[in-house]
Design an enzyme around this catalytic site. Structure first.
Site, PDB file in Angstrom:
ATOM      1  N   ASN A 168       0.845  -1.203   0.000  1.00 53.65           N
ATOM      2  CA  ASN A 168       0.000   0.000   0.000  1.00 53.65           C
ATOM      3  C   ASN A 168       0.876   1.247   0.000  1.00 53.65           C
ATOM      4  O   ASN A 168       1.980   1.257   0.578  1.00 53.65           O
ATOM      5  CB  ASN A 168      -0.878   0.002   1.257  1.00 53.65           C
ATOM      6  CG  ASN A 168      -1.775   1.226   1.331  1.00 53.65           C
ATOM      7  OD1 ASN A 168      -2.450   1.585   0.362  1.00 53.65           O
ATOM      8  ND2 ASN A 168      -1.789   1.890   2.483  1.00 53.65           N
ATOM      9  N   HIS A 196       0.960   5.196   1.208  1.00 58.60           N
ATOM     10  CA  HIS A 196       0.285   6.035   2.208  1.00 58.60           C
ATOM     11  C   HIS A 196       1.008   7.381   2.327  1.00 58.60           C
ATOM     12  O   HIS A 196       2.244   7.416   2.399  1.00 58.60           O
ATOM     13  CB  HIS A 196       0.277   5.327   3.567  1.00 58.60           C
ATOM     14  CG  HIS A 196      -0.402   6.127   4.632  1.00 58.60           C
ATOM     15  ND1 HIS A 196      -1.775   6.274   4.675  1.00 58.60           N
ATOM     16  CD2 HIS A 196       0.093   6.857   5.666  1.00 58.60           C
ATOM     17  CE1 HIS A 196      -2.097   7.047   5.701  1.00 58.60           C
ATOM     18  NE2 HIS A 196      -0.989   7.425   6.320  1.00 58.60           N
ATOM     19  N   SER A 255       4.963   6.668   2.326  1.00 60.52           N
ATOM     20  CA  SER A 255       5.472   5.325   2.652  1.00 60.52           C
ATOM     21  C   SER A 255       4.837   4.288   1.723  1.00 60.52           C
ATOM     22  O   SER A 255       3.669   4.412   1.356  1.00 60.52           O
ATOM     23  CB  SER A 255       5.091   4.933   4.086  1.00 60.52           C
ATOM     24  OG  SER A 255       5.509   5.895   5.024  1.00 60.52           O
ATOM     25  N   ASP A 302      -2.998   0.800   7.678  1.00 55.82           N
ATOM     26  CA  ASP A 302      -1.660   1.373   7.415  1.00 55.82           C
ATOM     27  C   ASP A 302      -0.601   0.810   8.373  1.00 55.82           C
ATOM     28  O   ASP A 302       0.320   1.518   8.789  1.00 55.82           O
ATOM     29  CB  ASP A 302      -1.716   2.903   7.524  1.00 55.82           C
ATOM     30  CG  ASP A 302      -2.722   3.499   6.552  1.00 55.82           C
ATOM     31  OD1 ASP A 302      -2.812   2.987   5.428  1.00 55.82           O
ATOM     32  OD2 ASP A 302      -3.417   4.461   6.920  1.00 55.82           O
TER      33      ASP A 302
HETATM   34  C1  GRF Z   1      -2.335   8.857  -2.329  1.00 49.90           C
HETATM   35  O1  GRF Z   1      -1.992   9.981  -1.567  1.00 49.90           O
HETATM   36  C2  GRF Z   1      -2.050   7.610  -1.552  1.00 49.90           C
HETATM   37  O2  GRF Z   1      -0.961   7.712  -0.708  1.00 49.90           O
HETATM   38  C3  GRF Z   1      -3.308   7.444  -0.740  1.00 49.90           C
HETATM   39  O3  GRF Z   1      -4.334   7.839  -1.605  1.00 49.90           O
HETATM   40  C4  GRF Z   1      -3.838   8.789  -2.535  1.00 49.90           C
HETATM   41  C5  GRF Z   1      -4.207   8.325  -3.902  1.00 49.90           C
HETATM   42  O4  GRF Z   1      -4.026   9.321  -4.861  1.00 49.90           O
HETATM   43  N1  GRF Z   1      -3.437   6.107  -0.251  1.00 49.90           N
HETATM   44  P1  GRF Z   1      -4.311   8.998  -6.395  1.00 49.90           P
HETATM   45  O5  GRF Z   1      -5.726   8.469  -6.485  1.00 49.90           O
HETATM   46  O6  GRF Z   1      -3.301   8.002  -6.847  1.00 49.90           O
HETATM   47  O7  GRF Z   1      -4.169  10.311  -7.106  1.00 49.90           O
END
Ligand code: GRF
Length: 204
Positions: free
Chosen positions: A103, A105, A132, A141
């Site tokens: 994932n 984050h 991360s 997370d």
């Molecule tokens: C990113 O900030 C990711 O870290 C989080 O959700 C957001 C997704 O952005 N889990 P996108 O849809 O790829 O523009």
């Protein structure tokens, strides 16, 4: 390395994964939101989309999504699930049956799990922020960290400025991690300075 990406919304990271695709192959997009822009990225790139909906066109419940996703994945040769903006917490049962998952984050985990990370960093007066990539377990997370990228919080930063900067760091970090993994070099918690280094050249 064959991956399937899970996304719920904009899909800017998914788009970066599509354009990078170095060493890994994107087999499918799994999406729990039929309105997600990520679906357009997949269709434009000819990537198959799995997005189950109810009879009225709305998203299915998470338990149904998981059950149907396992059926879908059973017919594919997927090595790794990549959660890039997937806004639901997958169950332990799903994770036990599915391919391994990572994932992305927007914080320097383990701090700021969950939502609104940029506002929380600013409210706390932190000097560093970042993103991360971590293994997924059933804790939000919470899995082991694979790699991180950091940026200094500047005096005049706002949620939009910080959000944009972290997003651009994420767009570098996730494709790099996947290329490393595809070469059998799983990063082990390294932290890159996103303000100064070209980490993709310096990193082993
Ligand atoms: C990113 O900030 C990711 O870290 C989080 O959700 C957001 C997704 O952005 N889990 P996108 O849809 O790829 O523009």
């Amino acid at each position: 390395m064959n991956i399937a990406v899970l996304a719920s919304g904009t899909g800017s990271n998914f788009a970066k994964l599509i354009s990078h695709q170095d060493g890994y192959h994107i087999y499918a997009l799994l999406c729990n939101n039929p309105s997600a822009h990520a679906i357009n990225h997949a269709k434009n790139a000819g990537i198959r989309v799995f997005c189950p909906v109810r009879g009225d066109g709305r998203a299915v419940k998470l338990a149904d999504f998981e059950r149907l996703a396992l059926d879908f994945l059973a017919g594919l040769d997927v090595d790794l699930l990549v959660l890039a903006g997937f806004m639901r917490v997958l169950s332990a049962d799903f994770l036990a049956k599915a391919p391994p998952a990572i994932n992305l984050h927007p914080s320097l985990l383990p701090v700021y799990k969950g939502l609104n990370t940029h506002a929380r960093v600013l409210a706390a007066g932190d000097r560093a922020h970042g993103a991360s990539v971590h293994w997924v377990n059933s804790e939000l997370d919470g899995g082991q960290i694979i790699a991180q990228i950091s940026t200094h919080v500047r005096a005049h930063d706002t949620v939009p400025s910080l959000s944009a900067r972290v997003a651009s760091l994420e767009h570098r970090l996730l494709p790099w991690v996947l290329t490393q993994m595809a070469m059998g070099r799983v990063p082990n918690g390294m932290v890159f300075d996103g303000d100064h280094s070209d980490f993709s050249e310096r990193a082993v």
